[in-house]
Design a protein around this motif. Structure first.
Motif, short mmCIF file in Angstrom:
data_model
loop_
_atom_site.label_atom_id
_atom_site.label_comp_id
_atom_site.label_asym_id
_atom_site.label_seq_id
_atom_site.Cartn_x
_atom_site.Cartn_y
_atom_site.Cartn_z
N GLY A 1 40.92 30.51 44.94
CA GLY A 1 41.28 31.93 44.99
C GLY A 1 42.38 32.22 45.98
O GLY A 1 43.13 31.33 46.38
N GLY A 2 42.45 33.48 46.40
CA GLY A 2 43.52 33.89 47.29
C GLY A 2 44.75 34.28 46.51
O GLY A 2 44.66 35.03 45.52
N PRO B 1 42.01 33.21 39.37
CA PRO B 1 40.99 32.53 40.17
C PRO B 1 40.13 31.61 39.30
O PRO B 1 39.85 31.92 38.14
N HIS C 1 37.81 24.98 52.33
CA HIS C 1 36.57 25.41 52.98
C HIS C 1 35.46 24.41 52.65
O HIS C 1 35.30 24.00 51.50
N THR D 1 41.54 28.26 49.14
CA THR D 1 42.19 29.57 49.20
C THR D 1 43.67 29.40 49.46
O THR D 1 44.06 28.68 50.39
N VAL E 1 47.00 31.00 50.85
CA VAL E 1 47.27 32.06 51.82
C VAL E 1 48.73 32.02 52.26
O VAL E 1 49.42 31.01 52.10
#
Length: 260
Positions: free
Chosen positions: A107-108, A113, A169, A233, A235
């Motif tokens: 995601g992000g 997603p 993560h 993610t 970013v």
């Protein structure tokens, strides 16, 4: 295309220069927990990190491959690094069901997603490579890794132009409080040897080595290769993620770029 390993004493002048310059920043990692409290040392490490990044990209190129080895050189035992048996509630629950309920989220800053099961990832086109893992603690091991190329998954998700980093993560905690995490830039993310590995030496990834899925960034030191993945993610920056330095150990003094 894989590269055969150079013989022990046949490094070219260019290869020797690369190893000398690209390894310079790694020297600053020894004893970081204590040295990172010194502002002068932090400044020196930051300078070394910038030099390391620029030097590797200049000499090795953005697309250069890490050395790949023949199967005869695979280590009899691939020593785990970092956490070897996560005790977080999430991990224990998922492991109890052989990760059937586990999902990797992407995601992000993406257009689509994703939520991918382990069976889906195992069914994707994959790359297999035999590479050497270099740990900051001073040991190394050679193993065969298999899994989808990260760049293929990111293309499937559709990365926004504003994305600069990929954050990983994890489900393990070294201090009992903070989840492990890591990050790489888009150059490393789309490198052909950057994998999301689900297999080691033709077997499902063992718990000690990061089951069900781990990152392989073959041109960097081992602490960058996040294990026990649960999410990715995209970013623009990581200022607001934990300590803001881009990784668990980076928040504690290690350099963000750990090229070798």
């Amino acid at each position: 295309m894989s590269r055969r390993p150079p013989s022990e004493f046949s490094f070219s002048r260019r290869a020797l220069l690369q190893r000398t310059l690209l390894g310079a920043a790694a020297l600053g990692l020894v004893g970081c927990d204590r040295l990172s409290e010194n502002d002068a040392v932090i400044s020196l490490l930051d300078s070394a990190e910038t030099l390391n990044l620029k030097t590797q990209r200049l000499l090795a190129g953005r697309e250069s491959l890490a050395v790949e080895y023949p199967a005869s050189m695979i280590s009899p035992v691939f020593r785990p690094n970092g956490t070897v048996d996560p005790q977080t509630e999430l991990y224990r629950q998922l492991a109890a069901n052989d990760f059937a309920d586990w999902r990797l989220t992407v995601g992000g800053l993406v257009r689509t997603p994703l939520e991918l099961s382990l069976s889906t990832l195992r069914g994707m086109p994959s790359r297999t490579q035999i590479t050497r893992h270099d740990c900051v603690e001073g040991w190394s091991a050679i193993g065969q890794w298999s899994g989808p190329v990260l760049g293929d998954i990111l293309e499937q998700a559709g990365v926004h132009d504003s994305a600069r980093y990929v954050v990983f993560h994890c489900m393990d905690q070294l201090d009992g409080q903070h989840d492990y995490y890591e990050s790489i830039d888009m150059v490393e993310a789309f490198h052909p040897q950057t994998l999301l590995a689900h297999s080691l030496n033709d077997e499902p990834l063992p718990v000690g080595n990061g089951a069900p899925l781990r990152l392989r960034v073959e041109r960097q030191l081992g602490y960058k290769m996040a294990k026990y993945l649960k999410g990715i993610t995209l970013v623009e920056h990581f200022d607001d993620i934990q300590g803001g330095k881009g990784g668990y150990w980076e928040d504690r003094g290690y350099t963000w770029y750990a090229g070798i």
